[in-house]
Scaffold this active site. Structure first.
Site, PDB file in Angstrom:
ATOM      1  N   ARG A 175       0.844  -1.194   0.000  1.00 27.60           N
ATOM      2  CA  ARG A 175       0.000   0.000   0.000  1.00 27.60           C
ATOM      3  C   ARG A 175       0.886   1.255   0.000  1.00 27.60           C
ATOM      4  O   ARG A 175       0.598   2.236  -0.689  1.00 27.60           O
ATOM      5  CB  ARG A 175      -0.898   0.009   1.247  1.00 27.60           C
ATOM      6  N   CYS A 235      -1.467   6.396   8.596  1.00 32.28           N
ATOM      7  CA  CYS A 235      -1.853   5.086   8.063  1.00 32.28           C
ATOM      8  C   CYS A 235      -2.948   5.326   7.041  1.00 32.28           C
ATOM      9  O   CYS A 235      -2.877   6.296   6.281  1.00 32.28           O
ATOM     10  CB  CYS A 235      -2.312   4.146   9.177  1.00 32.28           C
TER      11      CYS A 235
END
Length: 277
Positions: A175, A235
């Site tokens: 990611r 995040c």
């Protein structure tokens, strides 16, 4: 009470008048039903904290901090109040007890700990559990907040120029690099330029307990982070960033957290994005 408590410690303390045990398990949509799991089995006396229920529902972003008054109201309804010793646990791959810890500390709770190893370790050790919902008495939780360690979009943009705070991203390597597309519609892949990547799995032992302080420090250093300098954690939505913040807390450091995280940064048209590790 230490910030990280063992299953032995918690079992010995169960039943103490000032102790409150909280199940803060949270899953991504479609991954499970944390509330139903809690009703089937939980640590004796534990209440269920629904993280979806204590977010800012007026924001289009997924898990933003609510107003202090809303948070205090939810805590009171769970029997959490001023003077409570609060032990948090979860049974989530996202280690969501850390998000609950971050919120409680932001809104003024003083004596808050996380159960090391969580509910999985508790079950593996064949400790007692209860089912159903615990009966709670409302307690007063004073609405108070300190957002000095919370960062917003403008602060993160300014940090790109100043470099005042090291940025550490808790998402997976794929990611972070942009190799894996973001699951949220309209959100770019990649990361904030200059960020370091430290997936949360690197902070834990095989049994789900946190690694030793020396090992935690080494994990941050291996990711290119100087734990003695200011850090802001990020995040996808501010949840696993809380795990990095808690790990730094165990090392005696107070990290900031970008609450909007990549859900906000990646969806903005005018924010720079980086790909590759």
């Amino acid at each position: 009470m230490d910030s990280l408590v063992s299953t032995d410690w918690l079992e010995a303390e169960l039943g103490s008048g000032d102790l409150r045990v909280v199940d803060a398990t949270w899953f991504m949509p479609g991954q499970g039903d944390a509330a139903a799991d809690h009703e089937r089995a939980h640590v004796p006396g534990a209440v269920f904290l629904d993280l979806e229920d204590v977010r800012d529902t007026s924001s289009a972003l997924p898990m933003m901090l609510p107003a202090a008054e809303k948070f205090a109201s939810r805590m009171q309804s769970l029997g959490l109040g001023d003077g409570s010793r609060i032990v948090l646990y979860d049974n989530s791959p996202y280690r969501t007890a850390a998000r609950a810890w971050f919120m409680l500390k932001t809104f003024g709770a003083h004596d808050v700990a996380i159960l090391d190893g969580g509910f999985a370790k508790w079950l593996a050790e064949d400790r007692s559990v209860e089912s159903g919902k615990a009966s709670v008495r409302h307690r007063h939780f004073t609405p108070w907040e300190d957002r000095g360690h919370v960062r917003d979009l403008s602060a993160m943009k300014a940090n790109l120029d100043s470099g005042a705070e090291q940025m550490v991203d808790a998402r997976s390597a794929s990611r972070f690099s942009g190799e894996e597309p973001d699951p949220r519609a309209g959100t770019a892949a990649g990361h904030i330029p200059g960020s370091r990547n430290l997936p949360i799995a690197r902070l834990f032992n095989p049994d789900g307990t946190y690694k030793s302080k020396d090992e935690l420090r080494a994990a941050f250093e291996a990711a290119g982070v100087d734990v003695e300098r200011p850090v802001v954690t990020t995040c996808g939505s501010g949840v696993t960033a809380s795990v990095l913040a808690f790990a730094l807390h165990l090392l005696g450091q107070k990290a900031a957290l970008y609450d909007g995280s990549w859900s906000e940064w990646g969806a903005e048209a005018d924010t720079p994005k980086a790909t590759a590790a």
